[in-house]
Write a protein that holds these residues in place. Sequence first.
Motif, PDB file in Angstrom:
ATOM      1  N   LYS A  86     -14.660  -2.999   5.102  1.00 19.53           N
ATOM      2  CA  LYS A  86     -15.438  -4.285   5.197  1.00 19.53           C
ATOM      3  C   LYS A  86     -14.479  -5.251   5.920  1.00 19.53           C
ATOM      4  CE  LYS A  86     -14.443  -5.430   0.660  1.00 19.53           C
ATOM      5  NZ  LYS A  86     -15.037  -5.559  -0.827  1.00 19.53           N
ATOM      6  N   GLU A  87     -15.437  -6.206   6.468  1.00 18.54           N
ATOM      7  CA  GLU A  87     -14.622  -7.372   7.263  1.00 18.54           C
ATOM      8  C   GLU A  87     -13.696  -8.256   6.277  1.00 18.54           C
ATOM      9  OE1 GLU A  87     -17.908  -9.570   9.060  1.00 18.54           O
ATOM     10  OE2 GLU A  87     -18.287  -7.874  10.292  1.00 18.54           O
ATOM     11  N   GLY A 130       0.629  -1.106  -0.161  1.00 17.52           N
ATOM     12  CA  GLY A 130      -0.094   0.142  -0.084  1.00 17.52           C
ATOM     13  C   GLY A 130       0.890   1.505  -0.173  1.00 17.52           C
ATOM     14  N   ALA A 131       0.846   2.089  -1.249  1.00 16.45           N
ATOM     15  CA  ALA A 131       1.807   3.079  -1.294  1.00 16.45           C
ATOM     16  C   ALA A 131       0.814   4.470  -1.282  1.00 16.45           C
ATOM     17  CB  ALA A 131       2.475   3.126  -2.548  1.00 16.45           C
ATOM     18  N   VAL A 186      -4.592 -11.084   3.050  1.00 17.35           N
ATOM     19  CA  VAL A 186      -4.414 -12.461   2.391  1.00 17.35           C
ATOM     20  C   VAL A 186      -3.280 -12.553   1.847  1.00 17.35           C
ATOM     21  CG1 VAL A 186      -5.324 -14.095   0.472  1.00 17.35           C
ATOM     22  CG2 VAL A 186      -6.941 -12.851   1.977  1.00 17.35           C
ATOM     23  N   GLN A 187      -2.707 -11.644   1.184  1.00 17.23           N
ATOM     24  CA  GLN A 187      -1.485 -11.367   0.301  1.00 17.23           C
ATOM     25  C   GLN A 187      -0.444 -11.373   1.238  1.00 17.23           C
ATOM     26  OE1 GLN A 187      -0.243  -8.267  -2.940  1.00 17.23           O
ATOM     27  NE2 GLN A 187       0.013  -7.430  -1.012  1.00 17.23           N
ATOM     28  N   ALA A 210      -0.893  -1.784   4.602  1.00 18.60           N
ATOM     29  CA  ALA A 210      -1.186  -0.643   4.648  1.00 18.60           C
ATOM     30  C   ALA A 210      -2.346  -0.384   3.542  1.00 18.60           C
ATOM     31  CB  ALA A 210      -0.046   0.403   4.704  1.00 18.60           C
ATOM     32  N   THR A 211      -2.785  -1.296   3.087  1.00 17.68           N
ATOM     33  CA  THR A 211      -3.752  -1.116   1.955  1.00 17.68           C
ATOM     34  C   THR A 211      -5.091  -0.820   2.002  1.00 17.68           C
ATOM     35  OG1 THR A 211      -4.311  -3.397   1.550  1.00 17.68           O
ATOM     36  CG2 THR A 211      -2.325  -3.044   0.688  1.00 17.68           C
ATOM     37  N   GLY A 212      -5.573  -1.172   3.136  1.00 17.69           N
ATOM     38  CA  GLY A 212      -7.067  -1.015   3.531  1.00 17.69           C
ATOM     39  C   GLY A 212      -7.953  -1.995   2.974  1.00 17.69           C
ATOM     40  N   SER A 213      -7.320  -2.872   2.120  1.00 19.26           N
ATOM     41  CA  SER A 213      -8.117  -3.862   1.246  1.00 19.26           C
ATOM     42  C   SER A 213      -7.848  -5.106   2.074  1.00 19.26           C
ATOM     43  CB  SER A 213      -7.537  -3.965  -0.007  1.00 19.26           C
ATOM     44  OG  SER A 213      -8.324  -4.913  -0.991  1.00 19.26           O
ATOM     45  N   PRO A 214      -9.256  -6.026   2.024  1.00 17.54           N
ATOM     46  CA  PRO A 214      -9.045  -7.343   2.515  1.00 17.54           C
ATOM     47  C   PRO A 214      -7.881  -8.157   1.829  1.00 17.54           C
ATOM     48  CG  PRO A 214     -11.145  -6.839   2.480  1.00 17.54           C
ATOM     49  CD  PRO A 214     -10.456  -5.514   1.880  1.00 17.54           C
TER      50      PRO A 214
END
Length: 360
Positions: free
Chosen positions: A285-286, A189-190, A265-266, A257-261
């Motif tokens: 979201k969860e 996450g940049a 996982v990655q 630091a992506t804020g993405s689920p």
Amino acid sequence: MSLPNNRMTAIVCYGPEDYRVEEKDRPSPGPGEVVIRITACGICASDCKCWSGAKMFWGGDNPYVKPPVVPGHEFFGVVDEMGADAASHFGLKAGDRVIAEQIVPCDRCRYCRSGSYWMCEVHNIFGFQRDVADGGMSDYMLIPRTARVHVIPPELSLEDAAIIEPMACAIHTVQRGDIQLSDVVVIAGAGPIGLMMVQVAKLKTPKKLIVIDMVPERLALARGFGADITINPAEADALKIVQDATDGYGCDVYIEATGSPSGVVQGLSLVRKLGRFVEFSVFGKETTVDWSIIGDRKELDIRGSHLGPYCYPIAIDLLSRGLVTSKGIVTHDFAFADWDEAIKLANSLDSIKVLMKGGG
């Protein structure tokens, strides 16, 4: 047209996507309180998620946000007025440039009393709970007695001063990673804080620093800030690249630091056995993962990172010495009256850090 001295312009949150530019009464300080004239207030990713109606802010029977409230926790300004004893309490004088940490600790709970004030049980954050902690998207702002306040040196640029709060968060996150000289570190996450983490992590001189993001311009900035390898997962196999850089083991430290689920996982895939996974993001979201990876397969050290405790003086020092910077990160600024345009830009990939600017 200018407002009367006892009135001010403010952005007020009433609900998801219901933020209004209004005229409000200017705050007056009580004993031990300070009123600052706002110079600038950044729009954070959490502000965007709150505006968009994310469940973590608005869900459940007792939502975190208590409207109507003035948003904004990435602010700084100039001391305008002080209540009785406030000058000695905070060590301030009129005209000082100051920033208050984003949390307003209660100073009574077990966490505050043990020094872990950033985990305060009451947990009022500027810009989310009405009355107790109105935020910095207004001409003037009240700083309560229990706030943690820091003086900003006059030579620090407006843009650098405006990123002290997120830079403190970046520093705390990197510290939670306990980066060693031999470590391969991945920052996923940049965005604004991710790019600040890159700068701070580089100061730790890890063996290799890898940054993952899907926006080419942000990856270019990350390289400029010291990333050894940048990966766009839409174009390249992140797992293969990280494994190739680590003799097939995986990274020692993964900072999410992506804020993405998908970033979680990655990370569980990329981090090595006995590695350190640092979770920073606020999610809209969860997130669901195979929890057995953490224990049975890799015995990972999972660490959260919340706010920027004890890191504001470090952020101010690093910015003052030019070891970290806002250059390339702060991309746009708006007046409070232009909120609608500002939030739409901040909530897109056409900006990195958007500032709302006051007159302070």
